[in-house]
Write a protein that holds these residues in place. Structure first.
Motif, mmCIF file in Angstrom:
data_model
loop_
_atom_site.group_PDB
_atom_site.id
_atom_site.type_symbol
_atom_site.label_atom_id
_atom_site.label_comp_id
_atom_site.label_asym_id
_atom_site.label_seq_id
_atom_site.Cartn_x
_atom_site.Cartn_y
_atom_site.Cartn_z
ATOM 1 N N THR A 79 0.736 -1.290 0.158
ATOM 2 C CA THR A 79 -0.092 -0.003 -0.006
ATOM 3 C C THR A 79 0.932 1.481 0.077
ATOM 4 O O THR A 79 1.870 1.350 0.789
ATOM 5 N N LEU A 80 0.395 2.078 -0.799
ATOM 6 C CA LEU A 80 1.056 3.532 -0.989
ATOM 7 C C LEU A 80 0.837 4.015 0.554
ATOM 8 O O LEU A 80 -0.294 4.427 0.821
ATOM 9 N N ARG A 81 1.968 4.625 1.154
ATOM 10 C CA ARG A 81 1.590 5.233 2.411
ATOM 11 C C ARG A 81 0.397 6.300 2.556
ATOM 12 O O ARG A 81 0.487 7.278 1.741
ATOM 13 N N PRO A 82 -0.777 6.212 3.418
ATOM 14 C CA PRO A 82 -1.586 7.174 3.531
ATOM 15 C C PRO A 82 -1.318 8.171 4.410
ATOM 16 O O PRO A 82 -2.025 9.218 4.644
ATOM 17 N N GLU A 83 -0.400 8.076 5.307
ATOM 18 C CA GLU A 83 0.076 8.709 6.253
ATOM 19 C C GLU A 83 1.221 8.406 6.892
ATOM 20 O O GLU A 83 1.753 7.560 6.364
ATOM 21 N N GLY A 84 1.934 9.259 7.804
ATOM 22 C CA GLY A 84 3.582 8.979 8.043
ATOM 23 C C GLY A 84 3.715 8.219 9.214
ATOM 24 O O GLY A 84 4.870 8.023 9.495
ATOM 25 N N THR A 85 2.684 8.321 10.202
ATOM 26 C CA THR A 85 2.946 7.498 11.552
ATOM 27 C C THR A 85 3.327 6.140 11.577
ATOM 28 O O THR A 85 4.166 5.826 11.897
ATOM 29 N N ALA A 86 2.582 5.393 10.738
ATOM 30 C CA ALA A 86 2.861 3.932 10.917
ATOM 31 C C ALA A 86 4.030 3.555 10.157
ATOM 32 O O ALA A 86 4.690 2.589 11.079
ATOM 33 N N GLY A 87 4.547 4.212 9.317
ATOM 34 C CA GLY A 87 6.127 4.013 8.876
ATOM 35 C C GLY A 87 7.088 4.278 9.727
ATOM 36 O O GLY A 87 8.004 3.416 9.861
ATOM 37 N N ALA A 88 6.791 5.470 10.622
ATOM 38 C CA ALA A 88 7.957 5.776 11.537
ATOM 39 C C ALA A 88 7.730 4.858 12.512
ATOM 40 O O ALA A 88 8.757 4.384 13.118
ATOM 41 N N ALA A 89 6.622 4.312 12.980
ATOM 42 C CA ALA A 89 6.567 3.353 14.314
ATOM 43 C C ALA A 89 7.124 2.088 13.932
ATOM 44 O O ALA A 89 7.713 1.506 14.687
ATOM 45 N N ARG A 90 6.983 1.600 12.599
ATOM 46 C CA ARG A 90 7.623 0.392 12.128
ATOM 47 C C ARG A 90 8.954 0.519 12.092
ATOM 48 O O ARG A 90 9.762 -0.397 12.624
ATOM 49 N N ALA A 91 9.638 1.510 11.771
ATOM 50 C CA ALA A 91 10.958 1.871 11.365
ATOM 51 C C ALA A 91 11.712 1.716 12.902
ATOM 52 O O ALA A 91 12.780 1.227 13.273
ATOM 53 N N LEU A 92 10.729 2.531 14.058
ATOM 54 C CA LEU A 92 11.457 2.533 15.439
ATOM 55 C C LEU A 92 11.424 1.114 15.944
ATOM 56 O O LEU A 92 12.286 0.479 16.455
ATOM 57 N N LEU A 93 10.666 0.022 15.526
ATOM 58 C CA LEU A 93 10.427 -1.069 16.029
ATOM 59 C C LEU A 93 11.755 -1.982 15.481
ATOM 60 O O LEU A 93 12.339 -2.637 16.124
ATOM 61 N N HIS A 95 14.227 -1.087 13.844
ATOM 62 C CA HIS A 95 15.721 -0.453 14.256
ATOM 63 C C HIS A 95 15.885 -0.424 15.785
ATOM 64 O O HIS A 95 16.915 0.135 16.193
ATOM 65 N N SER A 96 15.083 -0.800 16.512
ATOM 66 C CA SER A 96 15.189 -0.876 17.961
ATOM 67 C C SER A 96 15.478 0.638 18.301
ATOM 68 O O SER A 96 16.437 0.741 19.243
ATOM 69 N N LEU A 97 15.083 1.432 17.983
ATOM 70 C CA LEU A 97 15.302 2.790 18.185
ATOM 71 C C LEU A 97 15.064 3.144 19.590
ATOM 72 O O LEU A 97 15.865 4.273 20.310
ATOM 73 N N THR A 98 14.409 2.582 20.331
ATOM 74 C CA THR A 98 14.243 2.922 22.078
ATOM 75 C C THR A 98 15.600 2.569 22.505
ATOM 76 O O THR A 98 15.935 3.336 23.617
ATOM 77 N N ASN A 99 16.532 1.788 21.884
ATOM 78 C CA ASN A 99 18.045 1.699 22.628
ATOM 79 C C ASN A 99 18.543 3.037 22.703
ATOM 80 O O ASN A 99 19.635 3.348 23.372
ATOM 81 N N ASP A 100 18.447 3.782 21.772
ATOM 82 C CA ASP A 100 19.025 5.176 21.861
ATOM 83 C C ASP A 100 18.614 6.010 22.834
ATOM 84 O O ASP A 100 19.214 7.198 23.191
ATOM 85 N N GLY A 101 17.841 5.689 23.705
ATOM 86 C CA GLY A 101 17.245 6.533 24.993
ATOM 87 C C GLY A 101 15.975 7.228 24.611
ATOM 88 O O GLY A 101 15.752 7.488 23.237
ATOM 89 N N LEU A 102 15.198 7.363 25.587
ATOM 90 C CA LEU A 102 13.823 7.980 25.328
ATOM 91 C C LEU A 102 14.111 9.394 25.756
ATOM 92 O O LEU A 102 14.695 9.741 26.715
#
Ligand code: ATP
Ligand code: MG
Length: 432
Positions: A79-93, A95-102
């Motif tokens: 699906t062509l992205r209908p909005e930006g949040t879902a992609g950002a949230a997927r990338a966060l998971l 790439h384990s971005l939470t390891n970079d600190g909250l």
């Protein structure tokens, strides 16, 4: 002649003569993102369909009616992205971005794709700027995010932007509310649209966000979520309001805002600007604490907003907000003859290396037409080079604003340092 191919309905081209407006708002938005501590994230334009079904929500208009979904040759549904949040949230998971600190604070500029009826302020491909915060549960994070939105509109000098906020609580307090809503809407079952009839059982809150005028009218008297908030959610909302007041951000509570996406919890808000027709919401956002878990991660509070950039530009245009025009070219060299052309090429190259915009003729115009073109592009200075100038190594530099002409020597003297100083002084006479 071959038939011309036209752009797809609901899409727009941003042309060279207008792109400076986009570059201007992108610069302001990036700068605001920076001072609020955000870093840019860029995610792919297409994703697995399941990401949006889960991340936006099955019962939403976006998923039910608006997605551009297609099957790949391998049989995968994308699906062509209908909005930006879902992609950002997927990338966060991913790439384990939470390891970079909250907290994680990310902003994005994206094109979005929604199959909607094109009209002013509503396109099938449009642009969003968004800000996302992950890992912050405190109401101060909601207030900070809303402040960032308010600050953007202030920086862009928008007038009459209204901030409306609401709280839609947590799943626990929504249970009671759903019951009350179901009861209310069930008594209007015959008049609700088909989609809302389906929503009645699965997700009655979506009815509040229906665009059909009849459903909208019925929704007006529906029970309000704000009357069903649990103590924690009530407290959270009160604190958001207090922090906003502390920050001097004006708001009104609009108990009918629920936002179009399923993953919202607690705070929801919109910045609205009347005067651009029916599509007056320039920014929508809120908290979506359920999203990361919905996408398979450990629970992580999240919040964010998205600004529709076409609508933002429409408002700026309607309000006569001036967007600074790009700087005029420094120099246009009108050259006649091959040696003059070579000299012109060499001069513009040296100026360009120093970051100055310089032009000469590359389409074979005559002298008169070259000067006309120089005028059209608004060159600050012009220089005419012909055989005579090359032979004597002397030429006349004309300040197009004052019409003042100055004799200059070509070669060593006429280099980029000289020219930069000239632009600075705007008066060639001072330099000789
Ligand atoms: P609307 O109620 O106008 O349909 P939405 O709730 O679907 O908006 P969001 O998904 O929250 O919108 O998107 C955030 C912002 O993106 C909107 O406030 C709006 O400015 C912009 N936007 C949404 N859909 C479109 C579209 N089809 N064309 C242009 N801009 C849009
Ligand atoms: Mg919509």
């Amino acid at each position: 002649m071959a038939q011309l191919i036209k752009k797809i309905k609901g899409t727009e081209d941003i042309l060279p003569r207008d792109s400076y407006k986009w570059q201007f708002i992108e610069k302001v938005l990036s700068e605001e993102a920076r001072v609020f501590g955000f870093k840019e994230i860029r995610t792919p334009v297409f994703e697995q369909t399941g990401l949006f079904v889960r991340g936006v929500g099955e019962g939403t208009d976006v998923v039910q009616k608006e997605m551009y979904t297609f099957e790949t040759k391998g049989g995968e549904s994308l699906t062509l992205r209908p909005e930006g949040t879902a992609g950002a949230a997927r990338a966060l998971l991913e790439h384990s971005l939470t390891n970079d600190g909250l907290p994680i604070k990310a902003n994005y500029f994206t094109t979005c794709y929604r199959y909607e009826k094109p009209q002013a302020g509503r396109q099938r491909e449009f642009h969003q700027f968004g800000m996302e915060v992950y890992g912050a549960d405190s109401p101060v994070a909601d207030a900070e995010l809303i402040c960032a939105g308010a600050s953007i509109f202030e920086r862009l000098q928008l007038q009459d932007v209204r901030l409306e906020i609401n709280s839609i609580g947590c799943p626990a307090c929504r249970k009671e509310y759903h019951k009350a809503l179901k009861e209310y809407f069930a008594s209007h079952k015959e008049t609700l649209c088909g989609t809302c009839n389906d929503r009645l059982e699965k997700n009655p809150m979506r009815i509040l966000d229906c665009k059909s005028p009849i459903c909208k009218e019925i929704a007006k008297d529906a029970p309000k979520i704000i009357d069903y908030l649990c103590e924690d959610c009530k407290d959270h909302f009160e604190k958001v309001k207090t922090y906003l007041e502390d920050a001097g951000v004006k708001y009104t509570v609009n108990p009918t805002i629920v936002r179009g996406l399923d993953y919202y919890t607690n705070t929801v808000f919109e910045f609205i600007c009347d005067g651009i027709g029916a599509q007056s919401t320039v920014c929508g956002g809120g908290r979506y604490n359920g999203l990361i878990e919905e996408l398979g991660g450990n629970p992580l509070p999240a919040l964010g907003f998205a600004i529709g950039l076409e609508r933002l530009l429409m408002v700026m245009d309607a309000q006569g907000i001036e967007i600074p025009k790009p700087e005029a070219p420094a120099l246009y060299i009108a050259a006649l003859g091959e040696s003059a052309e070579r000299e012109a090429f060499s001069i513009v190259n040296s100026l360009r290396q120093s970051g100055l915009e310089a032009h000469f003729d590359i389409v074979g115009r005559g002298l008169k037409a070259q000067m006309k073109y120089a005028d059209k592009i608004g060159a600050k200075f012009t220089l005419v080079l012909g055989d005579n100038e090359i032979e004597t190594q002397k030429a006349q530099l004309k300040n197009m604003q004052t019409s003042e002409k100055t004799d200059i020597r070509l070669g060593e003297h006429f280099n980029s340092d000289f020219f930069a100083a000239l632009i600075e002084s705007e008066n060639a006479g001072n330099l000789f």
